[in-house]
Write a protein that holds these residues in place. Structure first.
Motif, PDB file in Angstrom:
ATOM      1  N   ARG A   1      64.035  40.309  28.838  1.00 40.79           N
ATOM      2  CA  ARG A   1      63.004  40.174  29.886  1.00 40.79           C
ATOM      3  C   ARG A   1      62.265  38.846  29.757  1.00 40.79           C
ATOM      4  O   ARG A   1      62.058  38.148  30.747  1.00 40.79           O
ATOM      5  N   GLU A   2      61.876  38.501  28.542  1.00 41.50           N
ATOM      6  CA  GLU A   2      61.072  37.294  28.323  1.00 41.50           C
ATOM      7  C   GLU A   2      61.845  36.005  28.618  1.00 41.50           C
ATOM      8  O   GLU A   2      61.261  35.027  29.063  1.00 41.50           O
ATOM      9  N   THR A   3      63.146  36.014  28.361  1.00 42.53           N
ATOM     10  CA  THR A   3      63.940  34.805  28.575  1.00 42.53           C
ATOM     11  C   THR A   3      64.641  34.785  29.925  1.00 42.53           C
ATOM     12  O   THR A   3      65.178  33.756  30.324  1.00 42.53           O
ATOM     13  N   GLY A   4      64.637  35.938  30.608  1.00 44.05           N
ATOM     14  CA  GLY A   4      65.326  36.012  31.892  1.00 44.05           C
ATOM     15  C   GLY A   4      66.840  36.038  31.753  1.00 44.05           C
ATOM     16  O   GLY A   4      67.568  35.756  32.690  1.00 44.05           O
ATOM     17  N   LYS A   5      67.306  36.368  30.558  1.00 43.58           N
ATOM     18  CA  LYS A   5      68.743  36.440  30.305  1.00 43.58           C
ATOM     19  C   LYS A   5      69.189  37.894  30.349  1.00 43.58           C
ATOM     20  O   LYS A   5      68.404  38.804  30.101  1.00 43.58           O
ATOM     21  N   SER A   6      70.468  38.089  30.627  1.00 42.71           N
ATOM     22  CA  SER A   6      71.007  39.448  30.631  1.00 42.71           C
ATOM     23  C   SER A   6      71.057  39.984  29.199  1.00 42.71           C
ATOM     24  O   SER A   6      71.052  39.215  28.235  1.00 42.71           O
ATOM     25  N   LEU A   7      71.117  41.302  29.082  1.00 39.74           N
ATOM     26  CA  LEU A   7      71.267  41.914  27.761  1.00 39.74           C
ATOM     27  C   LEU A   7      72.541  41.405  27.087  1.00 39.74           C
ATOM     28  O   LEU A   7      72.549  41.094  25.896  1.00 39.74           O
ATOM     29  N   ASN A   8      73.595  41.316  27.861  1.00 36.31           N
ATOM     30  CA  ASN A   8      74.862  40.834  27.333  1.00 36.31           C
ATOM     31  C   ASN A   8      74.710  39.424  26.755  1.00 36.31           C
ATOM     32  O   ASN A   8      75.181  39.128  25.654  1.00 36.31           O
ATOM     33  N   ARG A   9      74.059  38.532  27.495  1.00 40.34           N
ATOM     34  CA  ARG A   9      73.881  37.147  27.043  1.00 40.34           C
ATOM     35  C   ARG A   9      73.056  37.100  25.765  1.00 40.34           C
ATOM     36  O   ARG A   9      73.375  36.379  24.825  1.00 40.34           O
ATOM     37  N   VAL A  10      71.983  37.888  25.688  1.00 38.89           N
ATOM     38  CA  VAL A  10      71.125  37.903  24.497  1.00 38.89           C
ATOM     39  C   VAL A  10      71.918  38.357  23.274  1.00 38.89           C
ATOM     40  O   VAL A  10      71.871  37.728  22.214  1.00 38.89           O
ATOM     41  N   ILE A  11      72.685  39.436  23.435  1.00 36.33           N
ATOM     42  CA  ILE A  11      73.465  39.962  22.311  1.00 36.33           C
ATOM     43  C   ILE A  11      74.553  38.971  21.906  1.00 36.33           C
ATOM     44  O   ILE A  11      74.776  38.722  20.716  1.00 36.33           O
ATOM     45  N   LEU A  12      75.227  38.361  22.897  1.00 33.83           N
ATOM     46  CA  LEU A  12      76.241  37.360  22.576  1.00 33.83           C
ATOM     47  C   LEU A  12      75.642  36.186  21.816  1.00 33.83           C
ATOM     48  O   LEU A  12      76.231  35.700  20.842  1.00 33.83           O
ATOM     49  N   GLU A  13      74.471  35.713  22.249  1.00 36.50           N
ATOM     50  CA  GLU A  13      73.825  34.605  21.547  1.00 36.50           C
ATOM     51  C   GLU A  13      73.502  34.987  20.111  1.00 36.50           C
ATOM     52  O   GLU A  13      73.666  34.172  19.200  1.00 36.50           O
ATOM     53  N   MET A  14      73.045  36.222  19.900  1.00 35.12           N
ATOM     54  CA  MET A  14      72.755  36.679  18.540  1.00 35.12           C
ATOM     55  C   MET A  14      74.022  36.668  17.686  1.00 35.12           C
ATOM     56  O   MET A  14      74.016  36.207  16.537  1.00 35.12           O
ATOM     57  N   ILE A  15      75.111  37.161  18.258  1.00 36.41           N
ATOM     58  CA  ILE A  15      76.372  37.215  17.511  1.00 36.41           C
ATOM     59  C   ILE A  15      76.877  35.807  17.217  1.00 36.41           C
ATOM     60  O   ILE A  15      77.279  35.498  16.089  1.00 36.41           O
ATOM     61  N   TYR A  16      76.858  34.948  18.235  1.00 33.37           N
ATOM     62  CA  TYR A  16      77.338  33.571  18.029  1.00 33.37           C
ATOM     63  C   TYR A  16      76.475  32.840  17.005  1.00 33.37           C
ATOM     64  O   TYR A  16      76.995  32.110  16.163  1.00 33.37           O
ATOM     65  N   ASN A  17      75.165  33.020  17.070  1.00 33.14           N
ATOM     66  CA  ASN A  17      74.291  32.360  16.097  1.00 33.14           C
ATOM     67  C   ASN A  17      74.559  32.874  14.687  1.00 33.14           C
ATOM     68  O   ASN A  17      74.621  32.108  13.735  1.00 33.14           O
ATOM     69  N   TYR A  18      74.735  34.176  14.541  1.00 36.41           N
ATOM     70  CA  TYR A  18      74.956  34.775  13.229  1.00 36.41           C
ATOM     71  C   TYR A  18      76.289  34.337  12.630  1.00 36.41           C
ATOM     72  O   TYR A  18      76.401  34.091  11.431  1.00 36.41           O
ATOM     73  N   THR A  19      77.320  34.223  13.469  1.00 33.87           N
ATOM     74  CA  THR A  19      78.649  33.891  12.967  1.00 33.87           C
ATOM     75  C   THR A  19      78.897  32.389  12.870  1.00 33.87           C
ATOM     76  O   THR A  19      79.935  31.961  12.375  1.00 33.87           O
TER      77      THR A  19
END
Length: 85
Positions: free
Chosen positions: A22-40
């Motif tokens: 909500r705060e970034t205006g990104k989809s849930l999918n995009r937020v989760i993907l960014e978390m995964i990409y950042n972590y890996t």
């Protein structure tokens, strides 16, 4: 592209992901993907914009290059009335 279903996520994590979305205006999918990409460590690959391949193929201008170009064609925007008589 592959799909993954997540089960057993703690409600607190889900709420935090939804808040970030909500705060970034990104989809849930995009937020989760960014978390995964950042972590890996694959986050650099994801930061390339979709237009990057076209820009690489066609070339791109920096802001400075664009300003210089527009400055150089300013005289073309002026109408010489004597030429149109």
């Amino acid at each position: 592209m592959a799909q993954i279903t997540l089960r057993g996520m703690a409600p607190e994590i889900e709420q935090k992901i939804r808040r970030i979305s909500r705060e970034t205006g990104k989809s849930l999918n995009r937020v989760i993907l960014e978390m995964i990409y950042n972590y890996t460590g694959f986050n650099k690959r994801e930061q390339i914009s979709p237009a990057a391949s076209l820009r690489k193929l066609a070339g791109g201008w920096s802001d400075k290059d664009a300003m210089q170009f527009f400055e150089s064609i300013k005289s073309c925007h002026q109408i010489d009335e004597s030429m149109w008589r």
